[in-house]
Write a protein that holds these residues in place. Sequence first.
Motif, PDB file in Angstrom:
ATOM      1  N   LYS A  60       0.830  -1.211   0.000  1.00  0.00           N
ATOM      2  CA  LYS A  60       0.000   0.000   0.000  1.00  0.00           C
ATOM      3  C   LYS A  60       0.864   1.260   0.000  1.00  0.00           C
ATOM      4  N   GLY A  63       2.430   1.892  -3.312  1.00  0.00           N
ATOM      5  CA  GLY A  63       1.395   2.373  -4.219  1.00  0.00           C
ATOM      6  C   GLY A  63       1.066   3.829  -3.968  1.00  0.00           C
ATOM      7  N   GLU A  64       0.916   4.191  -2.711  1.00  0.00           N
ATOM      8  CA  GLU A  64       0.623   5.583  -2.364  1.00  0.00           C
ATOM      9  C   GLU A  64       1.741   6.516  -2.824  1.00  0.00           C
ATOM     10  N   VAL A  79      -6.096   3.669 -10.413  1.00  0.00           N
ATOM     11  CA  VAL A  79      -5.578   2.770  -9.393  1.00  0.00           C
ATOM     12  C   VAL A  79      -6.598   1.688  -9.059  1.00  0.00           C
ATOM     13  N   GLU A  80      -6.118   0.460  -8.897  1.00  0.00           N
ATOM     14  CA  GLU A  80      -6.939  -0.663  -8.441  1.00  0.00           C
ATOM     15  C   GLU A  80      -6.198  -1.381  -7.319  1.00  0.00           C
ATOM     16  N   LEU A  82      -5.659  -0.768  -4.066  1.00  0.00           N
ATOM     17  CA  LEU A  82      -4.883  -0.093  -3.021  1.00  0.00           C
ATOM     18  C   LEU A  82      -5.381  -0.446  -1.624  1.00  0.00           C
ATOM     19  N   GLY A  85      -4.215  -4.153  -0.610  1.00  0.00           N
ATOM     20  CA  GLY A  85      -2.772  -4.248  -0.402  1.00  0.00           C
ATOM     21  C   GLY A  85      -2.151  -5.560  -0.811  1.00  0.00           C
ATOM     22  N   VAL A  88      -1.492  -4.029  -6.068  1.00  0.00           N
ATOM     23  CA  VAL A  88      -1.879  -2.677  -6.459  1.00  0.00           C
ATOM     24  C   VAL A  88      -1.476  -2.483  -7.917  1.00  0.00           C
TER      25      VAL A  88
END
Length: 127
Positions: A60, A63-64, A79-80, A82, A85, A88
């Motif tokens: 996560k 991804g962030e 985005v998918e 997230l 976790g 991502v």
Amino acid sequence: MTQENTPDPAADGNDALLALAVDAVEELKGESVQILDVHELTTIADHMVICSGRSARHVKRMGETVITNAKQAGLSPRVEGLEQGEWVLIDLNGVMVHIMQPVARAYYQLEKLWDMDAAGAENQSAH
């Protein structure tokens, strides 16, 4: 990361997008980072970045970071996954970033799916 190190996606096209994605996952110690050139295989992207995170929290956070860096560069990433976790997927419109936990990465084996050179060699040796 300082502003000077942030690539400008508009300046260099997909090379800058690729650098943005790789820098973001490497900044947070993404594991087994792979870059695949898929521009001859699909129209959905020119490159795919695949990496592993040690836990849902790590996946996560990476991804962030990719999303934040993309937004700072003026992009609107799609985005998918997230929240979960596990896997991502971030679409930077030319570069697809897959950040996965090791179990998901081993199960889906995206590297093998997109490695057409290896698949072609296997098919030729079977004939």
